[in-house]
Design a protein around this motif. Structure first.
Motif, PDB file in Angstrom:
ATOM      1  N   TYR A 132       0.831  -1.194   0.000  1.00 20.91           N
ATOM      2  CA  TYR A 132       0.000   0.000   0.000  1.00 20.91           C
ATOM      3  C   TYR A 132       0.872   1.253   0.000  1.00 20.91           C
ATOM      4  O   TYR A 132       1.864   1.337   0.734  1.00 20.91           O
ATOM      5  N   TRP A 185      -4.845   6.133   2.093  1.00 21.23           N
ATOM      6  CA  TRP A 185      -4.242   4.899   1.590  1.00 21.23           C
ATOM      7  C   TRP A 185      -4.698   4.622   0.164  1.00 21.23           C
ATOM      8  O   TRP A 185      -5.833   4.920  -0.201  1.00 21.23           O
ATOM      9  N   GLY A 186      -3.813   4.020  -0.620  1.00 19.57           N
ATOM     10  CA  GLY A 186      -4.222   3.498  -1.911  1.00 19.57           C
ATOM     11  C   GLY A 186      -4.873   2.143  -1.736  1.00 19.57           C
ATOM     12  O   GLY A 186      -4.980   1.625  -0.612  1.00 19.57           O
ATOM     13  N   GLN A 187      -5.291   1.553  -2.825  1.00 22.03           N
ATOM     14  CA  GLN A 187      -5.953   0.254  -2.783  1.00 22.03           C
ATOM     15  C   GLN A 187      -4.978  -0.910  -2.761  1.00 22.03           C
ATOM     16  O   GLN A 187      -5.369  -2.043  -2.499  1.00 22.03           O
ATOM     17  N   TYR A 215      -6.824   2.225  12.741  1.00 23.43           N
ATOM     18  CA  TYR A 215      -7.250   2.002  11.368  1.00 23.43           C
ATOM     19  C   TYR A 215      -8.232   0.840  11.312  1.00 23.43           C
ATOM     20  O   TYR A 215      -8.095  -0.144  12.043  1.00 23.43           O
ATOM     21  N   GLN A 218      -9.862  -1.968   8.666  1.00 23.06           N
ATOM     22  CA  GLN A 218      -9.654  -2.615   7.371  1.00 23.06           C
ATOM     23  C   GLN A 218     -10.767  -3.635   7.157  1.00 23.06           C
ATOM     24  O   GLN A 218     -10.748  -4.716   7.751  1.00 23.06           O
ATOM     25  N   GLN A 270     -10.378  -4.743   1.507  1.00 19.08           N
ATOM     26  CA  GLN A 270     -10.198  -3.312   1.292  1.00 19.08           C
ATOM     27  C   GLN A 270      -8.892  -2.810   1.921  1.00 19.08           C
ATOM     28  O   GLN A 270      -8.262  -3.502   2.723  1.00 19.08           O
ATOM     29  N   ALA A 271      -8.527  -1.610   1.559  1.00 20.68           N
ATOM     30  CA  ALA A 271      -7.360  -0.963   2.153  1.00 20.68           C
ATOM     31  C   ALA A 271      -7.701  -0.465   3.556  1.00 20.68           C
ATOM     32  O   ALA A 271      -8.878  -0.230   3.879  1.00 20.68           O
ATOM     33  N   PRO A 272      -6.715  -0.292   4.413  1.00 20.63           N
ATOM     34  CA  PRO A 272      -6.981   0.294   5.731  1.00 20.63           C
ATOM     35  C   PRO A 272      -7.490   1.723   5.590  1.00 20.63           C
ATOM     36  O   PRO A 272      -7.254   2.390   4.579  1.00 20.63           O
ATOM     37  N   LEU A 280      -8.114   5.296   8.186  1.00 16.89           N
ATOM     38  CA  LEU A 280      -7.943   5.936   9.491  1.00 16.89           C
ATOM     39  C   LEU A 280      -9.302   6.181  10.131  1.00 16.89           C
ATOM     40  O   LEU A 280     -10.186   6.760   9.496  1.00 16.89           O
ATOM     41  N   TYR A 301      -6.419  -1.951  13.591  1.00 16.46           N
ATOM     42  CA  TYR A 301      -5.013  -1.877  13.951  1.00 16.46           C
ATOM     43  C   TYR A 301      -4.713  -0.564  14.670  1.00 16.46           C
ATOM     44  O   TYR A 301      -5.153   0.503  14.216  1.00 16.46           O
ATOM     45  N   THR A 343      -0.816  -5.759  16.439  1.00 15.88           N
ATOM     46  CA  THR A 343      -0.987  -7.078  15.832  1.00 15.88           C
ATOM     47  C   THR A 343      -2.338  -7.259  15.150  1.00 15.88           C
ATOM     48  O   THR A 343      -2.520  -8.196  14.388  1.00 15.88           O
TER      49      THR A 343
END
Lengths: 124, 109
Positions: A94, A114-116, B35, B37, B41-43, B45, B86, B102
């Motif tokens: 990422y 964040w990107g994908q 974060y 997730q 998908q991406a994390p 904030l 996270y 973790t």
């Protein structure tokens, strides 16, 4: 803000790859950027970061000098050159924009956007 | 290097409150960020600077940090809150490192 990674692929152990991250929607030159990876079924691991002003670079100790981060501010693009790839480098990589909160005690810095992600697989 | 420990999993019924802990040595002296997730998908904030919410994050998400434990609290849990969470701090003692916890999988029953 948009971050779009590319360059992920299947690579041979010992091989090289270069990842790119095209950024838009903010003043790229001013902001620190980072790479974070996630191995399959595992947690998040910071890989590298590069500052916006002086381009100072930092790396996770575990990389042992195999990766190099860089940026081209004229193209609003972040890069990660990955050499001597190992099976344990297999992960989604990422790209992330860092944000440092000013005027507060201590160093307060986090991954704001964040990107994908792009998948890197190292296997023979 | 600095270590952040989270419980592997937390289960919660819809409408109830989920608490996710992040343990670290004197973590209360550091700023903690969280974060979310979602699967595939991406994390993203959800909490920064211990307890501040980015725009677009509902007030149901809150954070606290004291002593050796930081906590992310999700009130009135919804099905869409099911995700991995996270925590993260900046570790100035080891050459500009960003440390992640973790991870905790939150399951909505």
């Amino acid at each position: 803000v948009q971050l779009v990674e590319s360059g992920g692929a299947l690579a041979q152990p010992g091989g090289s790859l270069r990842l790119s991250c095209a950024a838009s929607g903010f003043t790229f030159t001013n902001d620190a950027m980072a790479w974070v990876r996630q191995a399959p079924g595992k947690g998040l691991e910071w890989v590298s970061s590069i500052s916006g002003g002086d381009g100072r670079k930092n790396y996770a100790d575990s990389l042992t000098g195999r990766f190099t981060v860089s940026r081209d501010n004229s193209k609003n693009t972040l890069y990660l050159q990955m050499n001597s790839l190992r099976a344990e480098d297999t992960a989604v990589y990422y790209c992330a924009k860092l944000f440092r909160l000013r005027g507060v005690p201590g160093r307060v810095e986090f991954f704001q956007h964040w990107g994908q992600g792009t998948l890197v697989t190292v296997s023979s | 290097s600095y270590v952040l420990t989270q419980p592997p999993s937390v289960s919660v019924a819809p409408g109830k409150t989920a608490k996710i802990t992040c343990g670290g040595n004197y973590i209360g002296s550091r700023s903690v960020h969280w974060y979310r997730q979602r699967p595939g998908q991406a994390p993203m904030l959800v909490i920064y600077y211990d307890s501040d919410r980015p725009s677009g994050i509902p007030e149901r998400f809150s954070g606290s940090n004291s002593g050796n434990t930081a906590t992310l609290t999700i009130s009135r849990v919804e099905a869409g809150d099911e995700a991995d969470y996270y925590c993260q701090v900046w570790d100035g003692s080891s050459d500009h490192h960003y440390v992640f916890g973790t991870g905790t999988k939150v399951t909505v029953l």
